[in-house]
Enzyme design. Structure first.
Site, short mmCIF file in Angstrom:
data_model
loop_
_atom_site.label_atom_id
_atom_site.label_comp_id
_atom_site.label_asym_id
_atom_site.label_seq_id
_atom_site.Cartn_x
_atom_site.Cartn_y
_atom_site.Cartn_z
N GLN C 123 4.01 -54.29 -30.68
CA GLN C 123 4.52 -55.65 -30.49
C GLN C 123 6.04 -55.63 -30.38
OE1 GLN C 123 5.11 -58.21 -33.98
NE2 GLN C 123 3.60 -59.61 -33.09
N GLY C 124 6.57 -56.03 -29.26
CA GLY C 124 8.03 -55.98 -29.06
C GLY C 124 8.65 -57.35 -29.22
N TYR C 125 8.88 -57.76 -30.45
CA TYR C 125 9.49 -59.07 -30.70
C TYR C 125 10.93 -58.88 -31.24
CZ TYR C 125 4.94 -61.59 -30.34
OH TYR C 125 3.75 -62.14 -29.93
N SER C 126 11.06 -58.31 -32.44
CA SER C 126 12.38 -58.25 -33.10
C SER C 126 13.40 -57.44 -32.32
CB SER C 126 12.24 -57.60 -34.48
OG SER C 126 11.51 -58.42 -35.34
N GLU C 242 -1.57 -63.57 -37.17
CA GLU C 242 -0.88 -62.40 -37.69
C GLU C 242 -0.65 -62.54 -39.19
OE1 GLU C 242 3.35 -60.00 -37.27
OE2 GLU C 242 2.92 -61.66 -35.92
N GLU C 368 11.98 -65.97 -46.87
CA GLU C 368 12.95 -67.07 -46.77
C GLU C 368 12.65 -67.92 -45.53
OE1 GLU C 368 13.87 -63.88 -47.36
OE2 GLU C 368 14.48 -64.10 -49.47
#
Lengths: 383, 364, 383, 364
Positions: C123-126, C242, C368
Site C-alpha cells: 500500500q503506497g500511501y504515506s 483496514e 492522536e
C-alpha cells in the site's frame, strides 16, 4: 521523609509535637472539611498566641522567621496530628503580596490582623465568564474622585461568606490591549454596602465557596495595591506561592493515612493487589514531598520556582485524586456512604474527601491550563 | 456504535426512554432523604409495562424476554437516574419464578405491588458469594435464617432474597421484611438513596429453588445482579457524557468554544471509547447468555469494567465542566454520585477482578 | 468468547481446528515477527487450496462467503493454533477496494492472483512529508498520452521489498483545493523500471517496512482505479476495513497467551498484584472482542461502522501496548533479552513483540489523528 | 527545576557532561555485539577523573563524596547512553573499601584497571536480596561459594561481588572471574549490552565485610545499586525527552509545527512532570542519605518509580516522533532500549513495589 533531623531540629520537632498534642482540640483532628470559623478560629488564635501561626513570615511582620527545615517539621507535625486546614488567603496569599507590593500604611493596617486572626480574607479573582481565562474578567472599578466604584460578579470565592476583606482583580481599563494591561489589584472591605454574598453548595456538601455580587460598591482609592492597571503582574508574581501552598504534601499524607485506616477496617489491607497500589501511591507521595522540598528550597534561596510551580500543582492535585480513588476502592461497599464510617480503627470519612478532591484539578488554574503554561513557558513549545 | 435491534427491542427501548423522560436529575434530587426514596406508583407503572416480569418465563406469566431487553431498559434507567429499583425488582422476580411452582410473592413482585430485592453481600470487600456466613437450617417448610447482610437496597422493600449456607452449600431464601427476627438499619448514601444492614435472627424463610438446568440459584442471581448493575452504569456513563459534550459545544473561554481545544477533545474521546467498549461488552454478553445462567467470568468482567469506567468517566465529566461541575446545583455531579453507589454494590472493580482471576482460570 | 456455537458451527470449528493442527507447520506457530515470503507463502498457498484464504470474500471472487460466525470461528482458531499474520494488503485492502470500484478487466486481472497467493501487494500511501497529514502527499503522477509518469517517494510501505504490486495514492492535480481533490488511486507494477526499494530496519529488528522511490515510472492509464482525482474517496471508503483488520483481537489474544506463559516461567503468576493486572488486561481483551464483534456485525448488515472504526483502532492498539507492557513486567530480569527466552513452558519472545507494539498507535493513522477524527466526526465537537 | 549545587558539584557535573559528549547514541551503536561492549580505556579515564573512587573514603584514597555527586555523574551517563559500567564499578569500589583493611582489588577497581561488578540477583522476579540461595561456606581465608547468579553485567568484568547465604545471614563475597568453578554464559540485550548467568561451583571467595556502623553489606550494596540505576534512568529520560521536544519544535504536519498541537503539548508536559518528580526524588534521597546506608524503602521507591517512568517516558517519546521514531536509524529508540535494560536490573518496578510494601511498613 528524607531528612534526619539535626539535634536542634529534633528538639524543635518534639516541642511542636508535644504542644500540638496538648493544645489541638480533639474535635478538630482528622476533619475532612474545613470547620466553620466559629470552630476553627479559636485554634487559629491559639497558634497565633504561641507565635506559630506564620512560620514562613519574617519576624518583623510577626512571623516565626523559621528555617526551611523548621517549616517542614511544622508541616509534618501538623499533618501527623491531623490538624485542620487553616484559612490561607491571608497567611499565604495577600500577606506575602502586601509585604512585596504594598505601602507602609497598607502593611500596618492589614498585616497584624492576619497574624492575630482578627480578620479573614478572601480572594476575588474568578468570574462566571472568566475561569480558566482569567484575563477576560469584567468586574469594573471606576475611579471617581478618591474612590473606586466597583460593579460586577465574582465566583468560586473561598470563604467569602465568612470574610472581612477581599483582595480582588478588577478591570480599571476596559479598552486595554492586551486585556491583562487593564486590570488592577484592589482591597475591598466585605462589609461595604452593595456587596451581596451567596454561598455555593458543592457536590461534597460543604460551603467553601461563594458568589459575590458588587453593586456600585465604594472603595477608597487608597485601597489600590501597587500602580493602577498593574494588578495582573502583582497577582501573578505570587501565583507560584499559591500553587506551592495547595500542593503541600500534608494533604496527601493525610489521605494516605485515611486509606490505610479504611483498608484495615474493610480487610483489603491484606490483599497484595491492593498493597501494590498502596505502594505506588505511597511512593508518589514521597515524590511529591521531594518536589515540594525542592521547590521550597529554591524559593528560600530566592530562585523562585516560577512557572515550574505548575508542575507541582499538576502532580500534587492529580495524586490527591488518585489517592482518593484508592480510598473509595479500600472502602468497598462503604464507598457511597454520605457520613463517616465507624470502624474498629476510628471513624473514616470516604465519600466526602473523594468528592472534595474533584476541585483540586479545577481551582487555582485547572490542570489543562497548567499544562498549557508548562508547555509554553517551561518547554518552549511553539504557539 | 448503534445496536442491531429487532423492531420489538426498539419499541421497548423507546418505551423505556419515554418512562425516564419523567425521571431525571430533578426528580432524583426530590427523593433525597425521602422515605421511601422513590415513587411506589412509578414502580407499579414499570410493572404494568411488563418490565419487572420481563425475564420471567411465559409459563409463569412473564414476558420471557432475555438479557438484551433487560439491558435496554436498565441502560435507560441509568440515563434517567431513576430511583425506582427496577433492575433489582426484575432480577428478583426471575429468581422467584424458578421453582416447579413459582414463589407466592412472584405475582406481586411482577406487578410492582410488592418489592423484593436481593440481599447477598456480607462484607465491605472480598465476599465469596457462594460461601455466605449467614446460615439457614431447619426442615423444609420451617426454615430459619441467621446472619447479617450488608449494603442491602432495602428502601421500600417487602422482602429479601437472602443467600445463606446450608449443609450442602449456599441456598437462596426468601425472608419477609416483617418476619420475626428481621431488623434493618439504614445509612444514607451520597446520591440520596439508602443502604441497609439486614440482621436476621432465626428469621423464618422459604427456600427459593433453582431450576435443575441452571446453576445454583445464589450464583445465578448474583451474576444477574452484576450484569444488571453493569447495564445501569452504562446508562449513567452515556448520559453524563452527553451532558458534557453538549457543554463543550456551548461554553466559551479565551474567545473560543472549549470543545474546540484539542486536549479537551481527546479527553472527551477517551471517555466515549470507554462507554462504547462497555456497551459492546454488555450487549455481547446479553446476546449470548441466558438470564439465569450467565457465565460468571463474563458477569464479573462486565461489573469490573463498568464499576471502574463509570467512576473514571463521571469524574472526567466534572473536570470537563470546570468549576460549575463542582456545584451541587449542577446535575453532572449526580451522575458521579450514582456511579459511586452502583460501582460499590455487589463488589467494586477490584473485588470483581479478584473473583475473575479465580473463575476465569487465568492462572491455570 | 461470548457465543456458544450452534451445532453446525461447532462442527465447522472442529473441522477447522483439526485441519489447522494437521496442516500448519510447527515452525510457523507462535511467531512474533511475520516470516519472510519464502517461509510464509507456502502456508498461504495451502490455505488457498483449501478454499479458506478469504473467508470474508464472496464466492464469486473465490472467497469462502462465510457467515459472520464462521469468520469469527476461523479467526479464533487461527489464533488458537498460533498462526502467523498473513500479508493482508491484498486480501483485506485492495481486494475489497477492487470489488467496489474497479472495472471488470481490473478485477479479472488482479483478484484471482490474490486468492492464489501468486502476487503480493503493498500500500503506497504515506510519504516522508505526509504521515499523519496524508492529504499533503506529493508523489506526482502526470498523464502523458496513455500512461502516467510517476515521480516521488513513499515510506512506511509494508513489505514493499517483497511486493509485486502497489496500490498508491498519487497527486494528479497539484493545484486542487482542497488538496484531497487532486489525488488519484493507481495500481503500480513494482517490477517497473525506475522503482527503487530500500528496506527500513525497525527498532524491533524486523524489516516490515520500506521506502519506495519512483523515478519517472511509467504506469499504463488503465491502472487507474475509479475516476481521475477521485482517489481520496476510494482510499477512505474502506479505511474502516483496514482499521478493523488491525484491531482483530487475535493479536491481543496471542499477547495474553505470551504473558501467561512468561508469568508461569518467571513465577510471577502466583503474585496477586500481577494477577490483578492480568485480570484487568484479560477483561479488556474481552471488551475488545466485543467491540470487534459488534463492528463486524454492523459491517455485515451493511451499516458500516464508519468513523467509529477509529474507536476500535484506538482501543485495540493501546490495549496491545498495555499487554506488552505487562509482558515486560512478567519477564522481570529477562525484559531486555533480544532473543526468545527458553523456559520450561516453551520459548517466549518478550522484547521483540514489546518493541513491535510501538508501531500500532502510529501506523494506519496515529492515535492522536484517530482521536481528532472521533472528536469531529463522531462527537461533533467544534472546530 | 534547577538543583541547588555547590560550585564543586557544578564543576563535577560539567566534567561528566564533557565526558559524555564523546559518548552518545552513535558510540553506543558501535558497541553493539562487540566484546567487551565498551571501551576499557574510557573506563580507566573515568577512574582517572576520580569517579570510580568517588564514594570511597579519603582514608582509602577515594574522594569521599556522597550520593549527590554519584547521581550527578550517573545522570550524565544515562543521558549519554554511556556503555562503560561506571555506576556498577563505583558502587563496587565503595563495597571493597569497607573492611578494616580495604580489599586488594580496591585500588585497581578505583583506577578502572580492573572491573568489579555486583552479582546479587538469582531469579527473574521476586528475589529477596537478603536471602540468596547461593551458599558460602568454609573457614575465613578458605571460603567457597556455590550457586547461580543471573542478570550479571559481567561483560569485561574481572571479578564479582556475590551475595551468598552463610549460617548467620547473607554475606558479600568477592569472586574472581578466573576463579576455578566460576563460569559465565552471556545473553545479548536489545541495547547491545550483555547480561550473564554466573555459575559458581565451590568457587574460592573472599569475604567483603561491612563496616560495623553500617547495615549488612549485601543490603547496603543492593540499595546503592538501586539508587545508582535510578539516577542513570533519570538521565535516560532527560535526554530522550530533550530530543523529543526538539523534534516537536521543528517537525511540521498540516502546515503547523507539531509542537503547537495541544494534545502533543500536554503529552510532552506529562513526561516532563515524571522526569522532574524523579529528579527531585533522586536528589532528595541523595542529600539525606549516606552512600552505604541508604534507607531501603527509599531505594526501592526510587527504583520503582524510575523503572516505571523511564519506560513510560521513552515509549511516549517514540509516539511523539511518529513513524521515524520506530526506525532503527533514529536514535530515540536507543533510549527506550536502554530503559528496558536498566529498568529490569535488580528488580523491575513491580518487584520494587512488592519489596516496598514489606520494608516501608505500609500495612503495619
Amino acid at each position: 521523609m528524607f531528612r534526619h533531623d539535626a539535634p536542634a531540629e529534633a528538639e524543635f520537632r518534639m516541642e511542636v509535637r508535644a504542644w500540638l498534642e496538648a493544645n489541638l482540640p480533639p474535635a478538630l483532628r482528622g476533619r475532612t472539611t474545613r470547620p466553620p470559623p466559629a470552630e476553627l478560629m479559636p485554634w487559629y488564635h491559639t497558634l497565633s498566641r504561641k507565635g506559630w501561626i506564620a512560620p514562613h513570615w519574617p519576624r518583623q511582620y510577626g512571623g516565626m522567621g523559621a528555617t526551611l527545615n523548621e517549616q517542614i517539621i511544622m508541616t509534618e507535625e501538623l499533618a501527623r496530628v491531623g490538624a485542620p486546614h487553616l484559612p490561607v488567603q491571608g497567611l499565604n496569599h495577600i500577606g506575602p503580596i502586601l509585604m512585596e507590593f504594598a505601602t507602609e500604611a497598607q502593611k500596618a493596617q492589614h498585616l497584624p490582623p492576619i497574624i492575630e486572626g482578627s480578620v479573614i480574607w478572601c480572594q476575588g479573582y474568578s468570574e462566571p465568564g472568566a475561569g480558566s481565562d482569567l484575563a477576560s474578567l469584567s468586574t469594573r472599578a471606576t475611579l471617581e474622585g478618591d474612590c473606586f466604584v466597583v460593579k460586577g460578579h465574582k465566583i468560586w470565592t473561598t470563604w467569602a461568606h465568612y470574610s472581612d476583606w477581599m483582595f480582588a482583580l478588577v478591570r480599571t481599563d476596559p479598552q486595554a490591549q492586551p486585556r491583562q494591561a487593564g486590570i488592577s489589584f484592589l482591597l475591598i472591605d466585605m462589609h461595604s454596602p452593595g456587596i451581596t454574598v451567596r454561598p455555593i453548595k458543592t457536590i461534597a456538601g460543604d460551603d467553601e465557596f461563594s458568589e459575590v455580587f458588587f453593586d456600585d460598591v465604594i472603595v477608597p482609592a487608597g485601597n489600590l495595591v501597587g500602580k493602577l492597571h498593574d494588578g495582573w503582574r502583582i497577582a501573578n508574581a505570587l501565583l507560584g506561592h499559591e500553587r506551592l501552598g495547595t500542593s503541600n504534601p500534608q494533604f496527601a499524607l493525610m489521605a494516605l493515612d485515611r486509606i490505610k485506616t479504611m483498608a484495615r477496617a474493610s480487610g483489603v489491607i491484606v490483599d497484595p493487589a491492593f498493597q501494590d497500589r498502596l505502594a505506588a501511591a505511597s511512593i508518589n507521595v514521597t515524590a511529591l514531598a521531594a518536589l515540594f522540598s525542592h521547590a521550597v528550597e529554591l524559593t528560600n534561596s530566592e530562585q523562585s520556582p516560577g512557572p515550574e510551580s505548575s508542575i507541582i500543582k499538576i502532580f500534587g492535585s492529580e495524586l490527591l485524586q488518585a489517592l482518593n480513588e484508592l480510598l473509595i476502592e479500600a472502602a468497598g461497599g462503604h464507598a457511597a456512604a454520605d457520613r463517616p464510617i465507624a470502624t474498629d480503627f476510628g471513624e473514616v470519612d470516604v465519600a466526602t474527601p473523594f468528592l472534595q478532591a474533584r476541585r483540586v484539578t479545577i481551582y487555582g488554574g485547572s490542570s489543562e491550563i497548567q499544562r498549557n503554561v508548562v508547555a509554553r513557558r517551561v518547554l518552549n513549545l511553539p504557539n | 456504535m448503534d445496536l442491531h435491534l429487532t423492531s420489538e427491542q426498539t419499541l421497548l427501548r423507546d418505551s423505556a426512554a419515554k418512562f425516564i423522560a419523567a425521571a431525571g436529575p430533578k426528580v432524583a434530587r426530590g427523593f433525597r432523604g425521602q422515605a421511601p426514596g422513590f415513587a411506589p406508583a412509578r414502580l407499579r407503572e414499570s410493572g404494568e409495562l411488563g418490565w419487572l416480569g420481563m425475564l420471567v418465563p411465559d409459563s409463569a406469566n412473564g414476558l420471557g424476554l432475555g438479557l438484551t431487553e433487560l439491558a435496554l431498559v436498565l441502560e435507560q434507567a441509568g440515563r434517567g437516574l431513576v430511583c425506582e429499583p427496577i433492575g433489582l425488582a426484575a432480577i428478583s422476580a426471575v429468581a422467584l419464578a424458578q421453582g416447579r411452582t413459582p414463589h407466592p410473592m412472584l405475582e406481586r413482585a411482577m406487578t410492582g405491588a410488592a418489592l423484593v430485592v436481593p440481599a447477598l453481600q456480607e462484607g465491605a470487600f472480598g465476599d465469596d458469594p457462594l460461601a455466605p456466613r449467614t446460615q439457614v437450617a431447619g426442615e423444609s417448610g420451617a426454615l430459619r435464617v441467621t446472619g447479617t447482610k450488608t449494603f442491602v437496597c432495602a428502601d421500600g422493600a417487602d422482602g429479601f432474597l437472602v443467600s445463606a449456607s446450608a449443609r450442602d452449600g449456599p441456598e437462596l431464601c426468601y425472608v419477609a421484611r416483617n418476619a420475626p427476627g428481621c431488623t434493618l438499619s439504614a445509612t444514607q448514601t451520597v446520591d440520596g438513596r439508602k443502604l441497609s444492614t439486614l440482621s436476621l435472627k432465626d428469621a423464618p424463610a422459604d427456600l427459593v429453588p433453582s431450576r435443575q438446568s441452571s446453576r445454583n440459584a445464589v450464583d445465578a442471581l448474583h451474576n444477574l445482579a452484576l450484569f444488571a448493575l453493569s447495564a445501569e452504569l452504562l446508562g449513567v456513563m452515556e448520559k453524563a457524557q452527553e451532558i458534557t459534550f453538549d457543554y463543550l459545544r456551548i461554553r466559551k473561554q479565551f474567545g473560543k468554544l472549549i470543545g474546540s481545544f484539542q486536549a479537551l477533545q481527546h479527553k472527551a474521546v477517551d471517555i466515549y471509547i470507554k462507554t462504547e467498549a462497555l456497551r459492546s461488552l454488555v450487549f455481547q454478553i446479553a446476546a449470548n447468555n441466558d438470564p439465569y445462567r450467565i457465565d460468571p467470568a463474563l458477569a464479573a468482567a462486565a461489573k469490573a469494567k463498568a464499576s471502574e469506567d463509570a467512576l473514571t468517566v463521571t469524574q472526567a465529566c466534572i473536570q470537563l465542566h470546570g468549576g460549575i461541575g463542582f456545584t451541587d446545583e449542577h446535575d453532572i455531579g449526580l451522575y458521579l454520585k450514582r456511579a459511586m453507589l452502583l460501582s460499590s454494590l455487589f463488589g467494586n472493580a477490584a473485588a470483581q477482578r479478584r473473583r475473575y482471576v479465580a473463575i476465569a482460570g487465568l492462572t491455570a
